[in-house]
Structures are given as structure tokens and as C-alpha cells.
Design a protein around this motif. Structure first.
Motif, short mmCIF file in Angstrom:
data_model
loop_
_atom_site.label_atom_id
_atom_site.label_comp_id
_atom_site.label_asym_id
_atom_site.label_seq_id
_atom_site.Cartn_x
_atom_site.Cartn_y
_atom_site.Cartn_z
N ILE A 30 -73.38 53.91 8.52
CA ILE A 30 -74.54 54.07 9.19
C ILE A 30 -73.58 53.82 10.52
N SER A 31 -74.58 54.16 11.19
CA SER A 31 -74.83 54.02 12.33
C SER A 31 -75.74 52.68 12.62
N ASN A 32 -75.12 52.39 14.21
CA ASN A 32 -75.50 50.14 14.19
C ASN A 32 -76.94 50.71 14.32
N SER A 33 -78.03 51.71 14.81
CA SER A 33 -78.67 51.74 14.48
C SER A 33 -79.97 51.42 13.30
N ALA A 34 -79.31 52.35 12.25
CA ALA A 34 -79.69 52.04 10.82
C ALA A 34 -79.29 50.70 10.46
N MET A 35 -78.60 49.92 10.82
CA MET A 35 -78.25 48.69 10.61
C MET A 35 -79.27 47.73 10.81
N ARG B 156 -87.74 52.44 3.57
CA ARG B 156 -88.11 53.76 3.33
C ARG B 156 -87.70 54.49 3.98
N ASP B 157 -87.64 54.67 5.70
CA ASP B 157 -87.57 55.19 6.70
C ASP B 157 -85.51 55.39 6.39
N ILE B 158 -84.79 54.67 7.38
CA ILE B 158 -83.65 54.15 7.06
C ILE B 158 -83.09 54.87 5.39
N LEU B 159 -83.49 54.31 4.48
CA LEU B 159 -82.97 54.94 3.24
C LEU B 159 -82.86 56.65 2.69
N PHE C 296 -77.55 49.51 -3.39
CA PHE C 296 -77.05 48.15 -3.40
C PHE C 296 -76.43 47.60 -1.97
N ASN C 297 -76.07 48.44 -0.86
CA ASN C 297 -75.85 47.84 0.51
C ASN C 297 -76.68 47.46 0.95
N ALA C 298 -78.30 48.61 1.02
CA ALA C 298 -79.48 48.06 1.94
C ALA C 298 -79.78 47.15 1.22
N SER C 299 -80.03 47.01 -0.11
CA SER C 299 -80.13 45.22 -0.58
C SER C 299 -79.38 44.49 0.34
N GLN C 300 -77.84 44.31 0.71
CA GLN C 300 -77.25 43.52 1.45
C GLN C 300 -77.26 42.90 2.74
N ILE C 301 -78.37 44.04 3.36
CA ILE C 301 -78.03 44.65 5.17
C ILE C 301 -80.07 43.56 4.95
N LEU D 238 -81.54 41.59 2.72
CA LEU D 238 -81.33 40.30 2.59
C LEU D 238 -79.86 39.30 4.16
N LEU D 239 -79.74 39.49 4.44
CA LEU D 239 -78.82 39.12 5.24
C LEU D 239 -79.36 38.66 6.45
N GLY D 240 -80.97 39.66 6.79
CA GLY D 240 -82.24 39.66 7.72
C GLY D 240 -82.62 38.79 7.29
N GLY D 241 -83.09 38.86 6.61
CA GLY D 241 -84.56 37.60 5.51
C GLY D 241 -83.47 35.95 5.62
N LEU D 242 -82.36 36.39 5.21
CA LEU D 242 -81.84 34.68 5.65
C LEU D 242 -81.53 34.37 7.18
N ALA D 243 -81.18 35.21 7.77
CA ALA D 243 -80.78 34.60 9.06
C ALA D 243 -82.36 33.67 9.61
N ILE D 244 -83.36 34.73 9.11
CA ILE D 244 -84.75 34.06 9.93
C ILE D 244 -85.02 32.80 9.40
N ILE D 245 -84.52 32.49 7.41
CA ILE D 245 -84.73 31.68 6.93
C ILE D 245 -83.82 30.29 7.43
N VAL D 246 -82.98 30.75 7.96
CA VAL D 246 -82.37 29.75 8.08
C VAL D 246 -82.34 28.35 9.85
N LEU D 247 -82.75 29.92 9.94
CA LEU D 247 -83.23 29.31 11.44
C LEU D 247 -84.72 28.07 10.93
N LEU D 248 -85.62 28.53 10.74
CA LEU D 248 -87.01 28.05 10.50
C LEU D 248 -86.72 26.81 9.67
N MET D 249 -86.16 26.55 8.67
CA MET D 249 -84.91 25.27 8.21
C MET D 249 -85.10 24.28 9.32
#
Length: 293
Positions: free
Chosen positions: A57-62, A169-172, A180-185, A187-198
Motif C-alpha cells: 500500500i502507498s505511504n499515504s494509505a499507511m 472504511r475509506d482505506i479498506l 490483519f495488516n490493517a489492524s496491525q497498522i 494498533l501501531l498508531g494507537g500504541l504510539a499515542i498511548i506510550v506518549l501519554l504514559m
């Protein structure tokens, strides 16, 4: 398939909610969110590396998928936790589960031109009104609290859910990336902000427990059901069904939790059963009309 996946997601949340509520005695909210995300990513990494062919997928979609995770998982969950602390679980769920499908429908119309007919709006109204009535019936009097900031946080949580849903929905639908790959990406975005907040709030990273083995095993079961399975099914739902309908079906987790309670031998009142039946009528309208338009 999309509607079945959405209802299956709601069931996973209904089961896992009880397990995470127990784990909440050992973990802080952000720590629990962090560890369940890390565990789910570990499972997803094995699947995407060895069992699912990768789709470029493109960098934009990621970027958009990562952003949907930051907003929907990271910020959305954090705002919801803040609402829980301010106004309790009943009022937080009441506001978030009512507003999220409405925000999602409006945003989907504006962002991806996804329109609903009047019958689908009727189905949404029936589901949301029934869910609200069930929450009010189940609410304990001690949670009847009015703190304006709590309602603001719950509203922000709903808005974040809606933004994350529509972006996903738009990207999928536009890239063909698998769930599976969409979920992984995401989650990575979600975890980045959670680590920052912690790091900012200086919260404890590890649980407080007298039996670490038992706690982590219980955590593993809750994570498989409530994070890995739920997130994968969520992406499947957004792939095949309109975002507003999916978000509405997610709200049935409140009703499905009553079924879980019944199975566990807990008493469920007649009024909640009636409203559950009305909600199922709304679900039937949503599912039926999706295949007639």
C-alpha cells in the motif's frame, strides 16, 4: 459478512469487558491499553509474516491508517477513560454509544459520500434508543452524577471513534488491504499515542498483583478475545458494510452483555429483555435494508 463481523465484534467486547473490568484492579487504564495492544500486535505480526500475503500500500494509505489508530484507539480510549473517572460507566457508555454512530453517519456522508436511506436511519434510531433505555435501567443510583467535563470527554471519545471508523472504511475499500495488516497498522498508531501519554503522566507500566502468573494468563485470554479478535472482526466489518451501520451494530455490545450475564446466572429484568427485542428489530432493519439498496 460485514454485519455478522460487526455483531461478532460486539460479542467479543461484551465478553472481554467483564474480563478487563477485573484486570482493572491490577492495571492502570493506560497500562492495560498498552499491554493488550502489544499482545495483539505480537499475534498479528506472526499472522502477517507467515500466513497472510502482504499487499503493498502507498505511504499515504499507511499514514491514514496510522492516523485512524492514533485517533480511534489512542485518543478515543483515553477520552473514554477520562469520562469513566468523571461520570461513571453507565453515563459514559450512554453518551459515547449514542453519539458515535450519529457522528459516524454524518462524517461518512461528508468524507466518503456514504448515504443511508430513511429505513436505515429508523433502524439506527431503534437500536440506539433501546441501548440507551437498557443502560438507564441498569444504571446504579450512585452513578447519577453530572460533571460537565465528563460528558465532554465522552462526546470526544464518540467523535474519535467516528473519525477512526470512517478513515478505516475509506482505506479498506480503496486499497484492498486485508483486515490483519490493517489492524496491525492501526494498533501501531494507537500504541504510539498511548506510550506518549504514559510517559507524560508517569503511570506504572506493570500490574500490581499478588499472583503474577494468574493475572497474566487471565490478561492473555482477555486480549485474544477483546483486542485481537475484536479488532480483526472490526476491520472485516468496515470492509464490507457502511461505517454508520457498523458503528451502530457495535453498540449492541450492551445488549449482548445482558446475554452473557444471563448465561452466567445473573438476573436480567423483563424491561431490559423487551428493549433488547426492540433493538434486535432495529438490527434486522439495518441488515435487511443493506441488501435491498
Amino acid at each position: 459478512m460485514g454485519e455478522i463481523a460487526a455483531l461478532s465484534t460486539a460479542l467479543c467486547w461484551a465478553i472481554a469487558a467483564r474480563m478487563f473490568r477485573i484486570l482493572g484492579h491490577n492495571f492502570s487504564p493506560l497500562a492495560l491499553n498498552l499491554w493488550k495492544g502489544l499482545a495483539a500486535i505480537g499475534i498479528l505480526l506472526i499472522i502477517t509474516q507467515f500466513f497472510v500475503p502482504s499487499i503493498p500500500i502507498s505511504n499515504s494509505a499507511m499514514y491514514w491508517l496510522l492516523l485512524s489508530g492514533v485517533i480511534g484507539i489512542g485518543l478515543g480510549d483515553t477520552f473514554f477513560f477520562q469520562a469513566l473517572n468523571k461520570i461513571g460507566d453507565s453515563q459514559s457508555i450512554l453518551v459515547a454509544e449514542t453519539l458515535a454512530p450519529i457522528f459516524t453517519a454524518l462524517l461518512a456522508m461528508a468524507w466518503i459520500s456514504e448515504w443511508l436511506n430513511w429505513q436505515q436511519w429508523l433502524g439506527i434510531a431503534l437500536v440506539l434508543f433501546s441501548v440507551d433505555m437498557i443502560i438507564k435501567i441498569q444504571k446504579r443510583s450512585g452513578q447519577d452524577i453530572f460533571v460537565l467535563s465528563g460528558y465532554v470527554y465522552a462526546g470526544l471519545a464518540a467523535l474519535c471513534q467516528a473519525v477512526g471508523a470512517v478513515l478505516s472504511r475509506d482505506i479498506l475499500t480503496s486499497t484492498g488491504i486485508d483486515a490483519f495488516n490493517a489492524s496491525q497498522i492501526r494498533l501501531l498508531g494507537g500504541l504510539a499515542i498511548i506510550v506518549l501519554l504514559m510517559l507524560i503522566t508517569k503511570q506504572k507500566w506493570l500490574p500490581t498483583t499478588d499472583n503474577a502468573k494468574k493475572t497474566w494468563l487471565f490478561f492473555a485470554g482477555a486480549t485474544v478475545i477483546g483486542t485481537f479478535a475484536a479488532l480483526y472482526l472490526q476491520m472485516v466489518a468496515f470492509t464490507y458494510t457502511k461505517a454508520a451501520i457498523v458503528q451502530t451494530l457495535f453498540a449492541t455490545s450492551v445488549i449482548l452483555s445482558l446475554g452473557v450475564a444471563k448465561i452466567l446466572g445473573e438476573k436480567v429484568s423483563g424491561k431490559t429483555t423487551i428493549w433488547s427485542i426492540i433493538a434486535l428489530v432495529g438490527v434486522g432493519i439495518l441488515v435487511g435494508m443493506e441488501h435491498f439498496i
